[in-house]
Design a protein around this motif. Sequence first.
Motif: not given
Length: 467
Positions: A1-19
Amino acid sequence: MGLSGSDDGRLSVAKALHAGHFDQLRYLWCDNGNIIRAKTLFLPTFLARHGQEEALDCLGHLEDAVTITAALQSLPATVDAPAPDAGLAPVEDVRLVPDWSTFAAAPGTDRIASVLCDMVEGETPWALCPRTFLKHMVSRLAEKDLGLEVGFEIEFCLLHPPQDAQDPPVPVDHTVYAQSTAAQASHAVISAMLRSLWEQGVPVEQYNAESGPGQHEITLEHGPPLVMTDRLIRARETIRTTAREHGLVASFLPLIFEGGAGSGLHTHMSLWQNGRNLMPGTEDETWGLSAEGNAFMAGILDHLPALMAVTTPTRNSFRRIRPHSWSGAYQAWGIANKEAALRTIADSRTGVPTNFELKTVDATANPYLALGAIIAAGLHGLETADRLPDPIPIDPGDYSAEERAELGIVPLPSSLEEALGQFTADPVLAAALGRLAGVFSAVRRAELATLAEQSFAQERALLLERY
């Protein structure tokens, strides 16, 4: 699912990639020839270098990781060689900076993600970035306290893969508009497309079989301009990938079968202000349109011959636009008139106009450039308080030439050469696009030069899987 451009959205992307949830990250961009291109970062190598850092720090490194040569924006769709008159040499790099709100798992894959990107030169948005151009035009609307809602009707053909590239394509069906057996025959591939789009955050409103051989249409739910153009890129990627997974070819080429119905990208728009649709006017306003809606549409209609260089930008595009084919062959508008290039659409219960549709758009157009240019034309209409002429109540092609002349109805350009001439001479579009206008024109003229001696069949074979 596409994510929002909010800080929470950025953090979700970062966590998915970092993990380590993904092995590859595709950086997507759309060039002036409307080819969706990608460069891919292999994430295990990246994480081995940066994995000990905080997840958001890794995201920052990803924003600096991928560059392209500026000359790639001068590639025509027909050959992998820069357009000679574009003025872009392979001596300058620009960065592809992800917009993390567009991050999603790539269709048809398990461990590949993709993200749409802006082009940045140093720390500045690159003047030749199509996505940045659209952002700028949306900002110009916002300066007038206005917004635009956009919806796309995506037409495409499902074909059996040819044994040889020169063989004529074989469609999956030969049915008529909305024939239920066509929907049933292709239900597996269409259902997979719709589900995949939903999972990527691209909501679909409707689907139906269309008039042409193997032709189908998916209508996206409306939204803001940048959101919708990004969704359109995802939709094109998903439709083609899903078709391939089902042993088929999906093509958005405007005209695949001579004499048959063509595929467009009908674009619906409405002006908004503070959550209110500005298209409907009061009872005493002309044709039920507000002054703002009238002026915005009038600007588009006035600039339509020049706009077509950007919205229908290939030689094949003009094979689709013919009288009596619901494609809009004349510079005219109407109320619910499907033969008019521009038409208003009303609420089915109240009769109040809620949006308007532009028919002279197809999927060979870079959607960021096309929609940005449309907004520029509409803005000019607003700034000059332009007004629409009388609507055309019938198919304009049913008038005699003398009647059309008396009514001021003129044919729209019948070739890309003609449209490019109008585009080059249009000061409003030239000012809006700036340097982009010259690079874009050079790319499209290079395509024309490549195709000049080719037959329809040769052109089709070359472009069928480009679009």
